[in-house]
Design an enzyme around this catalytic site. Sequence first.
Site, PDB file in Angstrom:
ATOM      1  N   SER A 124     -14.805 -19.120  66.499  1.00 31.51           N
ATOM      2  CA  SER A 124     -15.019 -18.850  67.918  1.00 31.51           C
ATOM      3  C   SER A 124     -14.709 -20.082  68.750  1.00 31.51           C
ATOM      4  CB  SER A 124     -16.499 -18.475  68.101  1.00 31.51           C
ATOM      5  OG  SER A 124     -16.840 -18.537  69.455  1.00 31.51           O
ATOM      6  N   TYR A 149     -25.866 -20.212  67.027  1.00 32.50           N
ATOM      7  CA  TYR A 149     -24.700 -19.382  66.690  1.00 32.50           C
ATOM      8  C   TYR A 149     -23.439 -20.248  66.606  1.00 32.50           C
ATOM      9  CZ  TYR A 149     -20.693 -16.338  67.374  1.00 32.50           C
ATOM     10  OH  TYR A 149     -19.461 -15.734  67.248  1.00 32.50           O
ATOM     11  N   LYS A 153     -20.786 -21.258  63.236  1.00 29.22           N
ATOM     12  CA  LYS A 153     -19.317 -21.160  63.145  1.00 29.22           C
ATOM     13  C   LYS A 153     -18.729 -22.530  62.802  1.00 29.22           C
ATOM     14  CE  LYS A 153     -18.970 -16.800  63.959  1.00 29.22           C
ATOM     15  NZ  LYS A 153     -18.583 -15.900  62.868  1.00 29.22           N
TER      16      LYS A 153
HETATM   17  P1  NAD Z   1     -20.086  -6.929  65.390  1.00 30.73           P
HETATM   18  O1  NAD Z   1     -21.529  -7.206  65.383  1.00 30.73           O
HETATM   19  O2  NAD Z   1     -19.600  -5.696  66.090  1.00 30.73           O
HETATM   20  O3  NAD Z   1     -19.515  -6.899  63.890  1.00 30.73           O
HETATM   21  C1  NAD Z   1     -20.091  -7.657  62.859  1.00 30.73           C
HETATM   22  C2  NAD Z   1     -20.355  -6.691  61.701  1.00 30.73           C
HETATM   23  O4  NAD Z   1     -20.919  -7.425  60.597  1.00 30.73           O
HETATM   24  C3  NAD Z   1     -21.359  -5.588  62.053  1.00 30.73           C
HETATM   25  O5  NAD Z   1     -20.772  -4.351  61.689  1.00 30.73           O
HETATM   26  C4  NAD Z   1     -22.590  -5.909  61.197  1.00 30.73           C
HETATM   27  O6  NAD Z   1     -23.250  -4.732  60.817  1.00 30.73           O
HETATM   28  C5  NAD Z   1     -21.976  -6.653  60.038  1.00 30.73           C
HETATM   29  N1  NAD Z   1     -22.837  -7.620  59.351  1.00 30.73           N
HETATM   30  C6  NAD Z   1     -23.561  -8.637  59.891  1.00 30.73           C
HETATM   31  N2  NAD Z   1     -24.166  -9.351  58.924  1.00 30.73           N
HETATM   32  C7  NAD Z   1     -23.809  -8.780  57.734  1.00 30.73           C
HETATM   33  C8  NAD Z   1     -24.103  -9.068  56.379  1.00 30.73           C
HETATM   34  N3  NAD Z   1     -24.889 -10.086  56.040  1.00 30.73           N
HETATM   35  N4  NAD Z   1     -23.575  -8.268  55.429  1.00 30.73           N
HETATM   36  C9  NAD Z   1     -22.777  -7.216  55.756  1.00 30.73           C
HETATM   37  N5  NAD Z   1     -22.469  -6.898  57.022  1.00 30.73           N
HETATM   38  C10 NAD Z   1     -22.979  -7.672  57.997  1.00 30.73           C
HETATM   39  O7  NAD Z   1     -19.341  -8.217  65.984  1.00 30.73           O
HETATM   40  P2  NAD Z   1     -17.827  -8.443  66.404  1.00 30.73           P
HETATM   41  O8  NAD Z   1     -17.789  -8.651  67.877  1.00 30.73           O
HETATM   42  O9  NAD Z   1     -16.966  -7.420  65.788  1.00 30.73           O
HETATM   43  O10 NAD Z   1     -17.579  -9.866  65.736  1.00 30.73           O
HETATM   44  C11 NAD Z   1     -16.995 -10.007  64.460  1.00 30.73           C
HETATM   45  C12 NAD Z   1     -16.978 -11.485  64.091  1.00 30.73           C
HETATM   46  O11 NAD Z   1     -16.248 -12.189  65.094  1.00 30.73           O
HETATM   47  C13 NAD Z   1     -18.358 -12.124  64.037  1.00 30.73           C
HETATM   48  O12 NAD Z   1     -18.382 -13.040  62.964  1.00 30.73           O
HETATM   49  C14 NAD Z   1     -18.464 -12.846  65.359  1.00 30.73           C
HETATM   50  O13 NAD Z   1     -19.317 -13.946  65.284  1.00 30.73           O
HETATM   51  C15 NAD Z   1     -17.024 -13.267  65.584  1.00 30.73           C
HETATM   52  N6  NAD Z   1     -16.698 -13.503  67.003  1.00 30.73           N
HETATM   53  C16 NAD Z   1     -16.930 -12.504  67.906  1.00 30.73           C
HETATM   54  C17 NAD Z   1     -16.654 -12.716  69.260  1.00 30.73           C
HETATM   55  C18 NAD Z   1     -16.936 -11.648  70.291  1.00 30.73           C
HETATM   56  O14 NAD Z   1     -16.995 -11.970  71.477  1.00 30.73           O
HETATM   57  N7  NAD Z   1     -17.103 -10.381  69.923  1.00 30.73           N
HETATM   58  C19 NAD Z   1     -16.129 -13.953  69.674  1.00 30.73           C
HETATM   59  C20 NAD Z   1     -15.886 -14.938  68.712  1.00 30.73           C
HETATM   60  C21 NAD Z   1     -16.182 -14.696  67.375  1.00 30.73           C
END
Ligand code: NAD
Length: 340
Positions: A124, A149, A153
């Site tokens: 991120s 958070y 990362k």
């Molecule tokens: P999201 O919450 O929709 O998806 C994450 C998924 O991981 C969920 O389906 C959740 O059920 C699953 N999960 C969490 N912990 C778990 C575990 N221990 N075992 C199995 N499943 C697990 O989030 P997203 O927006 O799709 O983000 C995906 C990734 O991208 C994350 O790592 C997030 O930190 C990163 N990210 C997201 C953003 C954003 O703005 N959405 C920005 C930068 C980075």
Amino acid sequence: MTVLVTGGAGYIGSHTCVELLKNDYDVVVVDNLCNSSEISLRRVAELTGKAPCFYRCDVRDTAALSDVFRRHEIGCVIHFAGLKAVGESVQKPLAYYENNLGSTMTLCRVMLEHGVKQLVFSSSATVYAGNNPMPLSEESRTGDCSNPYGWTKYMCEIILSDIARATPGFSVALLRYFNPVGAHESGRLGEDPSGIPNNLMPFISQTAVGQRRELSVFGNDYDTPDGTGVRDYLHVVDLARGHVAAMDYLKAHEGAAVFNLGTGRGTSVLEMVHAFERVNGVAVPYRITERRAGDLATVYADPKRSEQILHWRAERTLEDMCRDSWRWQSQNPRGYQSGD
Ligand code: NAD
Ligand code: UDP
């Protein structure tokens, strides 16, 4: 080739499953559904005509994860699974460190036990320190994260880089996302936040659909053209395509490589609100309130490295982001709970 997608039922993961299946990869998803619904995967199948193979389990569960690796010949892993709410991470730091670091370490251990050495990691822009000049390149300073958070990362990037250095043949792409927004153009997949959204776009669309009375615009006295915060929003489908590009890169490179995934363009909060209203012909009532603690005035990417090395560029416009977010929100006012 078979790709294991951890967190594949989530917002970015489900869109990435669509792109992988469109590109003829076989997809295996591991997700514990702690922040998602299995309905997203049914809709992935509906959109592509191919169903990902789904395991409902925690990535930290070594036995369950090993079983997945035994059943499938995994060629590459995309690791989305993790907790992502900045504010919640301040309240529950241990849960964030346990989940985000624990899942990454368990995943790497099981990958290495099975000889799988290609990994794409969801990082991120929050890993960048607050005092960098803009735009942020991959060489900009990292660390000084303002919340747990962001530190998870940052720490995962270090862990993965160390593993890559120590393991011949291991390759990892650390993808630093800027602000993913929007939804699949079908209106069938999108962001389904639980509770009150923290991020701007879901708050705007929930306000437009009447679920929230008004948007709070956090400060209009920043040193930006209209005084409101500026961010680099990119369409989630472009972001999903970036993962396919990163996988192609991993096939021919060893070691750890960092890539920004952003557009290189900044958009202010009020520009976003007005674009959403104009494109969709809806009203988004808003009120200017206090600044949100920890927010920077302006954050946007220098995406040159991704363009040059991954041959990836964000193609979709701000109008596309607004239109697709609204299509998703208006067709699924209660997210995936709205039904199959
Ligand atoms: P999201 O919450 O929709 O998806 C994450 C998924 O991981 C969920 O389906 C959740 O059920 C699953 N999960 C969490 N912990 C778990 C575990 N221990 N075992 C199995 N499943 C697990 O989030 P997203 O927006 O799709 O983000 C995906 C990734 O991208 C994350 O790592 C997030 O930190 C990163 N990210 C997201 C953003 C954003 O703005 N959405 C920005 C930068 C980075
Ligand atoms: N923002 C806002 N009201 C909201 C949510 C966000 O004014 O309800 C602003 C926030 O201050 C920032 C921008 O919108 O300037 C993007 O915020 P978001 O939380 O989506 O992303 P991040 O700040 O983590 O980049």
